[in-house]
Design a protein around this motif. Structure first.
Motif, mmCIF file in Angstrom:
data_model
loop_
_atom_site.group_PDB
_atom_site.id
_atom_site.type_symbol
_atom_site.label_atom_id
_atom_site.label_comp_id
_atom_site.label_asym_id
_atom_site.label_seq_id
_atom_site.Cartn_x
_atom_site.Cartn_y
_atom_site.Cartn_z
ATOM 1 N N LEU A 11 0.638 -1.300 0.016
ATOM 2 C CA LEU A 11 0.000 -0.058 -0.134
ATOM 3 C C LEU A 11 0.828 1.335 -0.103
ATOM 4 O O LEU A 11 0.647 2.223 -0.816
ATOM 5 N N THR A 69 2.667 1.588 -3.498
ATOM 6 C CA THR A 69 1.762 1.908 -4.763
ATOM 7 C C THR A 69 1.086 3.287 -4.277
ATOM 8 O O THR A 69 0.719 4.110 -5.380
ATOM 9 N N SER A 70 0.907 3.890 -3.242
ATOM 10 C CA SER A 70 0.408 5.128 -2.932
ATOM 11 C C SER A 70 1.505 6.336 -2.748
ATOM 12 O O SER A 70 0.999 7.462 -2.877
ATOM 13 N N THR A 71 2.684 6.005 -3.062
ATOM 14 C CA THR A 71 3.704 6.904 -3.081
ATOM 15 C C THR A 71 4.121 7.342 -4.637
ATOM 16 O O THR A 71 4.449 6.517 -5.355
#
Length: 190
Positions: A54, A57-59
């Protein structure tokens, strides 16, 4: 980035406990029992990997360096051998007679391969952390365990089966890599 860092920290700490926190591990085993300890260890590992996923993929990727073009051709080889070694750690094969820590060596090759091909901040943090962890874990395990006693020799067919399993999982992961991670692992081959 904080989620990625948190996941990496949890993963590394719980995976260094069997090497450097043996008294804490022994205490937990005595209190909980072998199976509950393993269950909690597995849940914590999965939870840490979910946080890593998570967080990664969110950075937003921020470039730190430009990978050389040849790295995109070499990385799949590193990762393929990493998969084979990873699966060899649990298989009765002669690979375990050649490599003292096949699972950690597999993760090390995976990390090196990805560092060659990925120069953005989130990838350097992720793969650099795994690279350092595997080296520290190997050194600590060698100190903890002393001289290496090689496992008994196995029939060659077991090596073939182990390599086949590693190649099969590698091939399957290549096909889902872009869907799962969002990155085509072989941009110049497809």
């Amino acid at each position: 980035m904080l989620i990625l860092l948190t996941g990496l920290l949890i993963f590394v700490l719980i995976h260094l406990m069997p090497v450097f926190g043996m008294s804490l591990r022994a205490s937990l085993l005595a209190r909980l029992g072998k199976q509950p300890y393993r269950g909690l260890f597995s849940l914590a590992s999965i939870g840490a990997l979910v946080l890593v996923y998570l967080g990664w993929t969110s950075t937003e990727p921020t470039a730190l360096y430009s990978p050389p073009l040849w790295a995109f051709h070499v990385t799949p080889i590193f990762v393929l051998f990493g998969f084979i070694l990873f699966f060899a750690s649990q298989a009765p094969s002669n690979i375990r007679r050649l490599v003292r820590h096949p699972q950690l060596s597999g993760v090390l090759l995976w990390a090196i391969g990805h560092l060659l091909a990925n120069g953005e901040q989130r990838s350097v943090l992720l793969f650099g952390t795994f690279l350092v962890w595997t080296i520290v874990a190997m050194i600590g395990s060698n100190r903890r365990d002393g001289d290496w006693i090689k496992p008994p020799k196995q029939a060659f067919i077991k090596d073939i089966v182990t390599v086949f399993i590693g190649v099969a999982f590698y091939t399957g992961f290549v096909f889902i890599h872009e869907w799962l991670i969002g990155v085509n692992p072989m941009p110049y081959a497809m």
